[in-house]
Design a protein around this motif. Structure first.
Motif, PDB file in Angstrom:
ATOM      1  N   GLU A  86       0.830  -1.208   0.000  1.00  0.00           N
ATOM      2  CA  GLU A  86       0.000   0.000   0.000  1.00  0.00           C
ATOM      3  C   GLU A  86       0.862   1.254   0.000  1.00  0.00           C
ATOM      4  OE1 GLU A  86      -3.574   2.038   2.688  1.00  0.00           O
ATOM      5  OE2 GLU A  86      -2.676   0.107   3.274  1.00  0.00           O
ATOM      6  N   ARG A  87       1.912   1.249   0.802  1.00  0.00           N
ATOM      7  CA  ARG A  87       2.791   2.417   0.856  1.00  0.00           C
ATOM      8  C   ARG A  87       3.590   2.559  -0.433  1.00  0.00           C
ATOM      9  NH1 ARG A  87       5.990   3.536   6.294  1.00  0.00           N
ATOM     10  NH2 ARG A  87       6.460   5.319   4.945  1.00  0.00           N
ATOM     11  N   ALA A  88       3.929   1.412  -1.084  1.00  0.00           N
ATOM     12  CA  ALA A  88       4.682   1.488  -2.341  1.00  0.00           C
ATOM     13  C   ALA A  88       3.853   2.162  -3.429  1.00  0.00           C
ATOM     14  CB  ALA A  88       5.110   0.094  -2.774  1.00  0.00           C
ATOM     15  N   TYR A  89       2.579   1.807  -3.516  1.00  0.00           N
ATOM     16  CA  TYR A  89       1.742   2.413  -4.545  1.00  0.00           C
ATOM     17  C   TYR A  89       1.413   3.874  -4.224  1.00  0.00           C
ATOM     18  CZ  TYR A  89       0.952  -1.952  -7.011  1.00  0.00           C
ATOM     19  OH  TYR A  89       1.120  -3.091  -7.755  1.00  0.00           O
ATOM     20  N   GLY A  90       1.537   4.266  -2.957  1.00  0.00           N
ATOM     21  CA  GLY A  90       1.298   5.651  -2.593  1.00  0.00           C
ATOM     22  C   GLY A  90       2.550   6.477  -2.453  1.00  0.00           C
ATOM     23  N   ALA A  91       3.721   5.869  -2.723  1.00  0.00           N
ATOM     24  CA  ALA A  91       4.984   6.588  -2.564  1.00  0.00           C
ATOM     25  C   ALA A  91       5.124   7.659  -3.630  1.00  0.00           C
ATOM     26  CB  ALA A  91       6.157   5.608  -2.632  1.00  0.00           C
ATOM     27  N   ARG A  92       5.711   8.794  -3.232  1.00  0.00           N
ATOM     28  CA  ARG A  92       5.929   9.904  -4.149  1.00  0.00           C
ATOM     29  C   ARG A  92       7.365   9.974  -4.657  1.00  0.00           C
ATOM     30  NH1 ARG A  92       3.105  12.585  -7.173  1.00  0.00           N
ATOM     31  NH2 ARG A  92       4.218  14.550  -6.747  1.00  0.00           N
ATOM     32  N   THR A  93       8.322   9.482  -3.849  1.00  0.00           N
ATOM     33  CA  THR A  93       9.733   9.613  -4.214  1.00  0.00           C
ATOM     34  C   THR A  93      10.394   8.251  -4.243  1.00  0.00           C
ATOM     35  OG1 THR A  93      10.450   9.895  -1.928  1.00  0.00           O
ATOM     36  CG2 THR A  93       9.817  11.888  -3.141  1.00  0.00           C
ATOM     37  N   VAL A  94      11.555   8.222  -4.882  1.00  0.00           N
ATOM     38  CA  VAL A  94      12.350   6.992  -4.936  1.00  0.00           C
ATOM     39  C   VAL A  94      12.862   6.629  -3.549  1.00  0.00           C
ATOM     40  CG1 VAL A  94      14.421   5.941  -5.949  1.00  0.00           C
ATOM     41  CG2 VAL A  94      12.990   7.448  -7.328  1.00  0.00           C
ATOM     42  N   GLY A  95      13.144   7.625  -2.726  1.00  0.00           N
ATOM     43  CA  GLY A  95      13.610   7.353  -1.368  1.00  0.00           C
ATOM     44  C   GLY A  95      12.591   6.586  -0.552  1.00  0.00           C
ATOM     45  N   GLU A  96      11.303   6.910  -0.709  1.00  0.00           N
ATOM     46  CA  GLU A  96      10.273   6.174   0.015  1.00  0.00           C
ATOM     47  C   GLU A  96      10.228   4.717  -0.427  1.00  0.00           C
ATOM     48  OE1 GLU A  96       6.435   8.234   0.346  1.00  0.00           O
ATOM     49  OE2 GLU A  96       7.426   9.976  -0.526  1.00  0.00           O
ATOM     50  N   LEU A  97      10.393   4.497  -1.716  1.00  0.00           N
ATOM     51  CA  LEU A  97      10.412   3.109  -2.192  1.00  0.00           C
ATOM     52  C   LEU A  97      11.633   2.356  -1.686  1.00  0.00           C
ATOM     53  CD1 LEU A  97       9.302   3.688  -5.890  1.00  0.00           C
ATOM     54  CD2 LEU A  97       7.907   2.845  -3.997  1.00  0.00           C
ATOM     55  N   ALA A  98      12.780   3.057  -1.609  1.00  0.00           N
ATOM     56  CA  ALA A  98      13.996   2.408  -1.121  1.00  0.00           C
ATOM     57  C   ALA A  98      13.841   1.975   0.323  1.00  0.00           C
ATOM     58  CB  ALA A  98      15.187   3.349  -1.271  1.00  0.00           C
ATOM     59  N   LEU A  99      13.088   2.725   1.108  1.00  0.00           N
ATOM     60  CA  LEU A  99      12.868   2.345   2.502  1.00  0.00           C
ATOM     61  C   LEU A  99      12.087   1.039   2.608  1.00  0.00           C
ATOM     62  CD1 LEU A  99      11.913   5.802   4.050  1.00  0.00           C
ATOM     63  CD2 LEU A  99      14.050   4.567   4.321  1.00  0.00           C
ATOM     64  N   LEU A 100      11.158   0.837   1.702  1.00  0.00           N
ATOM     65  CA  LEU A 100      10.285  -0.325   1.791  1.00  0.00           C
ATOM     66  C   LEU A 100      10.992  -1.618   1.430  1.00  0.00           C
ATOM     67  CD1 LEU A 100       7.110   1.229   0.128  1.00  0.00           C
ATOM     68  CD2 LEU A 100       7.603   0.989   2.563  1.00  0.00           C
TER      69      LEU A 100
END
Length: 206
Positions: A86-100
């Motif tokens: 859910e957070r991946a599809y709502g992520a705005r930046t590449v950094g947020e995806l890297a955290l997941l």
């Protein structure tokens, strides 16, 4: 009555933008600086280089693929997997995806297939090599017909020699040797009968 001049606040800032449970705030957001995403609980902070780059649909799908692989390998619980997707599809930046996906491998870990030895009982038995003399005996035996039995004696000799070698060495070709022996002995018998008749006729006429 004069208005009191404005004085800067000297005391502790108790406003919502002041210090709190998350530590002091460096400053209010301005257009020159993008807000840093709050990291996933328990994981490392994003790398500063490129972390503020806006994520594309392909970036989100790649992150979800990594999450699916980790869930399939048993690295994530179902509830945690659902939250991260859910957070991946709502992520705005590449950094947020890297955290997941920071604590997951970039794909499924290849598992070596167990190699089980096949019992010798189920393995096909190797075919023994045919004895060369047995092959020669069969050829000479078959040539007895067009040669009128002249190759019968070589067929018999090769056939007996081949059978002796096959019994000693375990080679194949016993059937070929028998074929040569049968045709060889038949041709010898035919010639013996013919010679006997010739001799008998000669004696009877003389």
């Amino acid at each position: 009555m004069s208005q009191p001049s404005w004085q800067p606040w000297q005391g502790k800032d108790e406003s919502p933008s002041g210090p709190g449970r998350d530590g002091p705030v460096a400053g209010s957001w301005s257009g020159a600086h993008a807000p840093v995403a709050r990291p996933w609980p328990g994981y490392a902070a994003p790398q500063p280089v490129g972390s503020a780059m806006l994520a594309s649909h392909a970036d989100r799908e790649r992150a979800v693929d990594v999450l699916r692989a980790g869930y399939g390998e048993g690295r994530l619980e179902k509830s945690e997997f659902d939250k991260r997707v859910e957070r991946a599809y709502g992520a705005r930046t590449v950094g947020e995806l890297a955290l997941l996906v920071a604590d997951l491998p970039l794909g499924p870990v290849p598992q070596p297939a167990p190699v089980t030895a096949v019992p010798r009982t189920f393995l096909p038995a190797p075919r023994p090599r045919a004895n060369g003399k047995a092959v020669g005996a069969a050829v000479c035996g078959l040539l007895c017909v067009p040669t009128f039995g002249f190759t019968g004696i070589p067929a018999v000799i090769l056939g007996h020699t081949a059978r002796a070698e096959i019994e000693r060495t375990g080679e194949g070709g016993d059937g070929l040797a028998l074929t040569g022996l049968v045709f060889g002995w038949l041709s010898i018998a035919a010639w013996s009968i013919l010679m006997t008749l010739v001799v008998a006729v000669g004696l009877a006429s003389g």
